[in-house]
Design an enzyme around this catalytic site. Structure first.
Site, mmCIF file in Angstrom:
data_model
loop_
_atom_site.group_PDB
_atom_site.id
_atom_site.type_symbol
_atom_site.label_atom_id
_atom_site.label_comp_id
_atom_site.label_asym_id
_atom_site.label_seq_id
_atom_site.Cartn_x
_atom_site.Cartn_y
_atom_site.Cartn_z
ATOM 1 N N VAL A 1 -52.519 85.014 58.858
ATOM 2 C CA VAL A 1 -52.471 83.653 59.380
ATOM 3 C C VAL A 1 -53.765 83.388 60.150
ATOM 4 O O VAL A 1 -54.145 84.180 61.008
ATOM 5 C CB VAL A 1 -51.257 83.454 60.313
ATOM 6 C CG1 VAL A 1 -51.208 82.029 60.846
ATOM 7 C CG2 VAL A 1 -49.955 83.813 59.595
ATOM 8 N N GLU A 2 -54.414 82.286 59.824
ATOM 9 C CA GLU A 2 -55.625 81.864 60.523
ATOM 10 C C GLU A 2 -55.298 80.581 61.283
ATOM 11 O O GLU A 2 -54.767 79.638 60.704
ATOM 12 C CB GLU A 2 -56.738 81.609 59.506
ATOM 13 C CG GLU A 2 -58.053 81.168 60.102
ATOM 14 C CD GLU A 2 -59.125 80.905 59.048
ATOM 15 O OE1 GLU A 2 -60.263 80.618 59.445
ATOM 16 O OE2 GLU A 2 -58.821 80.958 57.832
#
Length: 128
Positions: free
Chosen positions: A119-120
């Protein structure tokens, strides 16, 4: 044919309930049951569908938990994102750092969800 927008993405997860709790707690997404046993996460005008790894339909049978990689934007400053993730006991695997986003430069941090999906979380930076 020309694609015009992204409607939704799908994440394969080992435990749908755990994924709903994680994304609601960490990113403020709203879990919704679309039909019995079918859950999705909503934020703004966006949706992430959750696919139970134990019950794949034929078209998604080769999708595996932990193979997802996506970026979401936030107005929360990245230094505050880092503090919130640390408070949750979530390890940052990269960043903060500048990257190329869909419409310009972003400042991002990366972490893993309980299934190992990357997840960014990013701030849109003003392009000069």
């Amino acid at each position: 044919m020309k694609a015009t927008a992204l409607d939704h993405i799908v994440l394969a997860v080992d435990n749908v309930e755990r994924a709903c709790r994680f994304y609601e707690r960490v990113l403020g997404m709203e879990p919704r049951q679309e039909r019995p046993g079918k859950w999705s996460l909503h934020f703004g005008a966006n949706k992430i569908s959750l696919q139970d790894a134990r019950a794949f339909p034929d078209i998604a049978r080769d999708t595996v938990p932990g193979s997802g990689n996506f970026c979401v934007l936030t107005d929360t400053p990245i230094d505050e994102v880092v503090r919130q993730l640390s408070a949750e006991g979530i390890e940052i695997v990269a960043g903060p750092g500048e990257r190329s986003g869909a419409v310009g430069t972003i400042l991002s941090v990366y972490f893993k969800d309980p299934d190992g999906n990357l997840v960014e979380v990013s701030n849109q930076l003003k392009n000069i």
